[in-house]
Design a protein around this motif. Structure first.
Motif, PDB file in Angstrom:
ATOM      1  N   ALA A 576      43.160  53.036  86.297  1.00 18.00           N
ATOM      2  CA  ALA A 576      43.441  51.847  86.890  1.00 18.00           C
ATOM      3  C   ALA A 576      43.949  51.517  87.825  1.00 18.00           C
ATOM      4  O   ALA A 576      44.051  51.013  89.165  1.00 18.00           O
ATOM      5  CB  ALA A 576      42.713  50.303  85.987  1.00 18.00           C
ATOM      6  N   PRO A 580      42.074  53.113  92.822  1.00 15.21           N
ATOM      7  CA  PRO A 580      41.317  52.494  93.679  1.00 15.21           C
ATOM      8  C   PRO A 580      39.683  52.061  93.695  1.00 15.21           C
ATOM      9  O   PRO A 580      39.465  51.069  93.987  1.00 15.21           O
ATOM     10  CB  PRO A 580      42.629  52.328  95.005  1.00 15.21           C
ATOM     11  N   SER A 581      39.081  53.211  94.010  1.00 13.01           N
ATOM     12  CA  SER A 581      37.700  53.284  94.118  1.00 13.01           C
ATOM     13  C   SER A 581      37.182  52.905  93.286  1.00 13.01           C
ATOM     14  O   SER A 581      36.284  52.094  93.467  1.00 13.01           O
ATOM     15  CB  SER A 581      37.175  54.232  94.814  1.00 13.01           C
ATOM     16  N   ARG A 583      38.915  50.715  90.496  1.00 13.53           N
ATOM     17  CA  ARG A 583      39.373  49.939  90.072  1.00 13.53           C
ATOM     18  C   ARG A 583      38.518  48.820  89.073  1.00 13.53           C
ATOM     19  O   ARG A 583      38.828  48.378  88.086  1.00 13.53           O
ATOM     20  CB  ARG A 583      40.829  49.394  91.301  1.00 13.53           C
ATOM     21  N   SER A 584      37.965  48.541  90.278  1.00 14.10           N
ATOM     22  CA  SER A 584      36.905  46.586  89.855  1.00 14.10           C
ATOM     23  C   SER A 584      36.134  47.221  88.778  1.00 14.10           C
ATOM     24  O   SER A 584      36.571  45.808  87.944  1.00 14.10           O
ATOM     25  CB  SER A 584      37.185  46.313  90.539  1.00 14.10           C
ATOM     26  N   GLU A 585      35.748  48.242  88.389  1.00  9.93           N
ATOM     27  CA  GLU A 585      34.697  48.731  87.930  1.00  9.93           C
ATOM     28  C   GLU A 585      35.812  48.967  85.833  1.00  9.93           C
ATOM     29  O   GLU A 585      35.550  48.473  85.390  1.00  9.93           O
ATOM     30  CB  GLU A 585      34.285  50.160  87.685  1.00  9.93           C
ATOM     31  N   ARG A 587      38.623  47.592  85.205  1.00 12.70           N
ATOM     32  CA  ARG A 587      39.402  46.359  84.701  1.00 12.70           C
ATOM     33  C   ARG A 587      37.568  45.955  84.766  1.00 12.70           C
ATOM     34  O   ARG A 587      38.122  45.118  83.368  1.00 12.70           O
ATOM     35  CB  ARG A 587      40.251  46.111  85.488  1.00 12.70           C
ATOM     36  N   ALA A 588      37.199  45.872  85.325  1.00 12.91           N
ATOM     37  CA  ALA A 588      35.678  44.724  84.254  1.00 12.91           C
ATOM     38  C   ALA A 588      35.639  45.251  82.623  1.00 12.91           C
ATOM     39  O   ALA A 588      34.779  45.155  82.231  1.00 12.91           O
ATOM     40  CB  ALA A 588      34.574  45.470  85.293  1.00 12.91           C
ATOM     41  N   GLU A 591      37.991  44.195  80.324  1.00 13.67           N
ATOM     42  CA  GLU A 591      37.515  42.610  80.205  1.00 13.67           C
ATOM     43  C   GLU A 591      36.654  42.164  78.854  1.00 13.67           C
ATOM     44  O   GLU A 591      36.432  41.021  78.455  1.00 13.67           O
ATOM     45  CB  GLU A 591      37.683  41.936  81.518  1.00 13.67           C
ATOM     46  N   GLU A 601      29.107  49.836  80.156  1.00 11.64           N
ATOM     47  CA  GLU A 601      30.040  49.638  81.112  1.00 11.64           C
ATOM     48  C   GLU A 601      30.935  50.995  81.877  1.00 11.64           C
ATOM     49  O   GLU A 601      30.519  51.459  82.373  1.00 11.64           O
ATOM     50  CB  GLU A 601      31.085  48.635  81.358  1.00 11.64           C
TER      51      GLU A 601
END
Length: 741
Positions: A576, A580-581, A583-585, A587-588, A591, A601
């Motif tokens: 993460a 960067p491409s 990163r959101s997945e 971090r999800a 969580e 996930e």
């Protein structure tokens, strides 16, 4: 192969003065090792280095000669090198520019030494294209030698030398009219003509007769050429008597091929005439070879015989050639006969009438070579048992080599082979092959200290520029490493030579290729290692950045498949920060509060990133673009499956880690290809969580993978496609995949 053989033999024969080189496929890639490593002169001189199961039969036959003590002369070595380079495509057939230039220089030297003006050496223009005249470099070389001899013999008659040079240039130019008249005269100090001695006049006429005969041949006047060469052969006062006997046969063969184009089908009567022509040539060849006084042309005549009989007696000649390639002292004929042996070789060919030594060599080549289809375990054992039996019966060096190549650490009587191999010095033709396979067998027997000791005795500096033996040496060093640190150090040694890369500024000598693992190191790392271990290696600063990235992602993928939640979270946290491409997945994923959610996930993310795989890619600089979502063409996206592999090869890995690695590898094997695995994961999740908005996304990604993944048209992908359209048919995800592949 047969059309290529026909074309090559026909083209080669059209050179009247050429060696009858064997033709064949172009150069092979070094990785296949069907040819010895360059420079090929080393192999020709008996430095066999590493003999492998993929060498062409002609190289194995040549190696057999060396190991069996059949002498090979420098002339034979030069001839085989020339033939092998042409077969590899390193020398162009028909390119005589080097020899032509040497002929021009020989003229300048000769005329200068005689006080003549060399500025007048421009040859007359040809009315026949050079590719049709088929003048081989050998003709220019012979002309240069003859000019040197005549310059000495006729030193007092420079006008005659110049006359000969003009006529020879007219022959090479293919000007098919009459040669310049023999009107040259030498003058005394008073300007009066000087009549040359009778011996000079006789040689002058002999030279002109040979030039006229050669011109007939170059110009396609075969009947005139045959009559001229036969007349020369019948005279005792010419230096061309022996060569003319050979050229009678050469003319007969060329006439046969010119009359019958190798590119076109012919009528039966034309085929009969073609065979009859070659039969006449064969009779001439047999006559020449039967005469000891013609020994000087026996080598080129044997080359011609091989070419003819490969066309007229194909099967019988295929059984004759193996015996011929074992004969000592055949000169340049060895090269052509080896080349033709290579083209005619067929595994398991029965030649019962051949000498025992020939049948033994053929059996050895059969045992040495690997078949086109992968060997079964039974076939491997059979090859080893045969090699071992023959070695025990004969104690011949080639059989020891074959047995060592086929042996495994647990093969019966392998200890006796190791003892015998230890007696052979590394400097022997087969010494390096035996030494490197000794290391391998000792390692497979878990005699690691003995293997390291034997490896230390191999002269590594000798191998550094030899790709094939160095690769085996390098692999053994990797497998005998005593820690991860030593393994990583060895793994980086070959990077600059093996890894393709593009210089940012072409031609800048100060730039070095990026550090990378050797291919052997990556192959070894693609064996049973835990996801955790791959992740730890991905954090080692000794590992180059491109490989660290690949190791982390590979650890992530494996952890997602085998259910290693701890490693999965560790890799997601690290990635993460650097990806960067994604990163959101990532971090999800972190969580999510349950292992089940995190695993799904992660698997969903892998389905969306075609670059990811359970395997390490050999060339991360090419395959790992900055955009992880890039779909490539073909089937290089994700992975095609995992082959069963017993255990990790590293001796320093503890038992607990070894057991875990084997168990995880079993899970990867069971998971199968990426398309099948994705489809099963997506379908199972959608069935259990029909309201989850991620369910149609997973099904879509599984179906999309079937188009660009490996393999296509799987029942799992079809099931995912049907479920997607049945339950989520109005979604944008279903509309994006109207077909399944």
């Amino acid at each position: 192969m047969k059309p290529l053989l026909t074309l090559c033999l026909s083209l080669l024969l059209l050179w009247p003065s050429a060696p009858a080189e064997a033709c064949g496929p172009g150069a092979d890639a070094v990785s296949g090792h069907s040819h010895p490593d360059p420079p090929i002169e080393r192999f020709a001189a008996g430095n066999l280095e590493l003999l492998t199961e993929t060498l062409h039969p002609m190289y194995l036959a040549y190696a057999w000669r060396w190991m069996m003590g059949v002498p090979t002369t420098p002339q034979e070595q030069r001839a085989v090198v020339d033939t092998w380079m042409r077969m590899r495509g390193e020398l162009e057939i028909g390119d005589v520019s080097k020899e032509r230039e040497a002929w021009h220089e020989a003229q300048q030297r000769a005329l200068h030494s005689l006080g003549l003006d060399s500025a007048r050496l421009a040859s007359p223009r040809s009315d026949i294209p050079e590719e049709e005249r088929r003048i081989h470099g050998d003709a220019f070389e012979r002309a240069s030698q003859t000019l040197g001899a005549l310059s000495r013999l006729w030193r007092k008659h420079p006008a005659l030398v110049l006359e000969w040079v003009d006529a020879q240039n007219a022959v090479f130019a293919g000007a098919c009219g009459p040669l310049p008249a023999m009107t040259a005269e030498d003058l005394d100090d008073a300007g009066n003509p000087v009549r040359p001695p009778t011996s000079v006049q006789a040689r002058r006429q002999a030279e002109r007769d040979y030039q006229v005969a050669a011109l007939h041949l170059y110009c396609g006047r075969f009947d005139e050429a045959l009559a001229a060469f036969r007349a020369i052969e019948g005279r005792r006062d010419t230096p061309y008597r022996a060569r003319a006997a050979y050229l009678v046969a050469r003319t007969q063969v060329r006439q046969a091929l010119v009359e019958r184009s190798p590119w076109l089908s012919v009528r039966p009567e034309e085929q009969d005439r073609f065979i009859a022509r070659l039969g006449e040539a064969d009779a001439t060849i047999t006559r020449v070879l039967a005469k000891p006084r013609l020994r000087e042309v026996h080598a080129q005549t044997r080359r011609l015989r091989s070419l003819v009989r490969s066309r007229t007696q194909r099967e019988a000649w295929a059984c004759t050639l193996p015996t011929l390639v074992l004969e000592p002292g055949t000169g340049s004929a060895l090269a052509a006969e080896l080349g033709d042996f290579n083209l005619s070789f067929a595994p398991k060919r029965a030649c019962p009438s051949s000498p025992a030594s020939t049948r033994e060599m053929l059996e050895w080549i059969d045992v040495m070579q690997v078949p086109d289809e992968p060997w079964t375990a039974a076939q491997k054992r059979e090859a080893y048992d045969l090699a071992l039996t023959r070695w025990k019966q004969t104690h011949h060096a080639p059989w020891l080599v074959a047995a060592m190549l086929k042996a495994r650490g647990d093969s019966p009587e392998v200890g006796a082979l190791l003892v015998a191999a230890a007696r052979v010095p590394v400097s022997a033709p087969q010494g390096l092959t035996l030494a490197l396979h000794t290391v391998r067998l000792l390692r497979e027997q878990q005699l690691l200290d003995a293997a390291r000791e034997r490896l230390a005795g191999v002269p590594q500096e000798r191998l550094h520029e030899r790709p094939t033996p160095y690769r085996l040496l390098h692999r053994e060093r990797l497998l005998l490493a005593t820690s991860w640190e030593s393994f990583l150090g060895i793994a980086l040694e070959r990077a600059s030579q093996e890894t393709p890369w593009t210089r940012p500024s072409p031609g800048d000598p100060g730039l070095e290729p990026p550090a990378a693992f050797s291919y052997a190191a990556l192959a070894i790392l693609n064996t049973p290692l835990t996801a955790r271990r791959l992740g730890e290696l991905g954090g080692n600063e000794q590992v180059p950045p491109a490989h660290r990235r690949q190791l982390r992602w590979t650890a992530f993928v494996r952890a997602a498949i085998v259910g290693d939640d701890e490693t999965l979270q560790a890799m997601a946290t690290t990635l993460a920060e650097s990806e960067p491409s994604a990163r959101s997945e990532l971090r999800a994923l972190l969580e999510r509060t349950s292992v089940e959610e995190r695993m799904f996930e992660a698997r969903l993310l892998v389905m969306g990133l075609p670059v990811l795989s359970v395997h390490l890619e050999r060339d991360p600089f090419r395959v790992w673009p900055s955009a992880l979502t890039t779909l490539t063409y073909g089937k290089s996206n994700w992975w095609c499956g995992t082959a069963p592999t017993p255990v990790t090869p590293f001796s320093f890995v503890g038992e607990e880690e070894r057991v875990t690695a084997a168990a995880e590898w079993g899970q990867l094997v069971e998971a199968g290809s990426s398309v099948a695995y994705f489809s099963k994961v997506a379908l199972a999740w959608a069935q259990e969580h029909p309201k989850d908005p991620r369910s149609p996304i997973a099904l879509y990604r599984a179906v999309r993978a079937s188009r660009r993944g490996c393999p296509q048209n799987t029942p799992e992908a079809l099931a995912a496609f049907r479920y997607l359209h049945r339950h989520y048919g109005k979604s944008t995800w279903a509309q994006q995949v109207p077909y399944v592949y």
